[in-house]
Design a protein around this motif. Sequence first.
Motif, PDB file in Angstrom:
ATOM      1  N   GLN A  47       0.718  -1.298  -0.036  1.00 12.75           N
ATOM      2  CA  GLN A  47      -0.125  -0.038   0.069  1.00 12.75           C
ATOM      3  C   GLN A  47       0.696   1.088  -0.135  1.00 12.75           C
ATOM      4  O   GLN A  47       0.572   2.341  -0.672  1.00 12.75           O
ATOM      5  N   PHE A  48       1.852   1.302   0.574  1.00 14.52           N
ATOM      6  CA  PHE A  48       2.861   2.571   0.755  1.00 14.52           C
ATOM      7  C   PHE A  48       3.600   2.504  -0.586  1.00 14.52           C
ATOM      8  O   PHE A  48       3.855   3.403  -1.170  1.00 14.52           O
ATOM      9  N   VAL A  49       3.968   1.256  -1.124  1.00 11.83           N
ATOM     10  CA  VAL A  49       4.474   1.313  -2.529  1.00 11.83           C
ATOM     11  C   VAL A  49       3.836   2.013  -3.607  1.00 11.83           C
ATOM     12  O   VAL A  49       4.343   2.669  -4.433  1.00 11.83           O
ATOM     13  N   CYS A  50       2.588   1.460  -3.531  1.00 12.16           N
ATOM     14  CA  CYS A  50       1.540   1.865  -4.952  1.00 12.16           C
ATOM     15  C   CYS A  50       0.882   3.065  -4.461  1.00 12.16           C
ATOM     16  O   CYS A  50       0.254   3.616  -5.417  1.00 12.16           O
ATOM     17  N   ARG A  51       0.818   3.449  -3.376  1.00 12.28           N
ATOM     18  CA  ARG A  51       0.052   4.659  -2.908  1.00 12.28           C
ATOM     19  C   ARG A  51       0.633   5.905  -3.766  1.00 12.28           C
ATOM     20  O   ARG A  51       1.822   6.252  -3.661  1.00 12.28           O
ATOM     21  N   SER A  52      -0.286   6.828  -4.388  1.00 13.04           N
ATOM     22  CA  SER A  52       0.210   7.822  -5.243  1.00 13.04           C
ATOM     23  C   SER A  52       0.600   8.786  -4.426  1.00 13.04           C
ATOM     24  O   SER A  52      -0.089   9.231  -3.391  1.00 13.04           O
TER      25      SER A  52
END
Length: 217
Positions: free
Chosen positions: A197-202
């Motif tokens: 979620q951190f990696v993919c969060r815009s």
Amino acid sequence: SGLDGEPKMPEGTIIFLNGTSSSGKTTLALALQEILPEPYLHMALDQFRDGMPAKYRGLNSPEGTLGAMGLNVVPVMNHAGAHTDIQFGSMGCTMLRGMRRAIACMAQAGNNIIIDDIIMNDGFLQDYLDALEGLNVIFVGIRCPMSVLEEREQRRVGRFPGTAIAHFESAHAHGIYDIEVDTATQSPEICAEKIKQFVCRSGSKPTAFPELRIRRR
């Protein structure tokens, strides 16, 4: 441009999993590889250690021997009690410096990387800050209580009891992460999802490595 006139690939993202021995880094790295939408290469200290000549992997090798020059597993008695320490000699430290720069080169070539390593001392952290300068590094703290670490060590084949305690404090002494997970209270899948979620969060920009560099300047 890149090789043979091809367009240069954008630099890859690095997810740096840092925690003591038996904290669950490798299991988490494999879980992340399964759920991340982009491919990530797993690059671990253990892989580079296993590539060293066997004669440079010591077991309580005396000073001046090849085992002490490489990676030496040494019994220690101090304020923390009896435990097992991992000590790197001149050849071992040269290997570590090369490992960190190999990781940087892989990311610069466009590969996404999951680092699976232990910040054993402040010098190791400083060399990572130097080697990965300018790259996008998401610094992840892998937490786990000592009681659980000791239980896991006893179950692991080929793992020396007391290894985790040697780096229990030093691994996290810098005190800054982009994200932390607790592998004792959450499954590898839940921990991986939290990191994903951190990696993919815009708009999620990692700040731990830049902040550590600022503090040291």
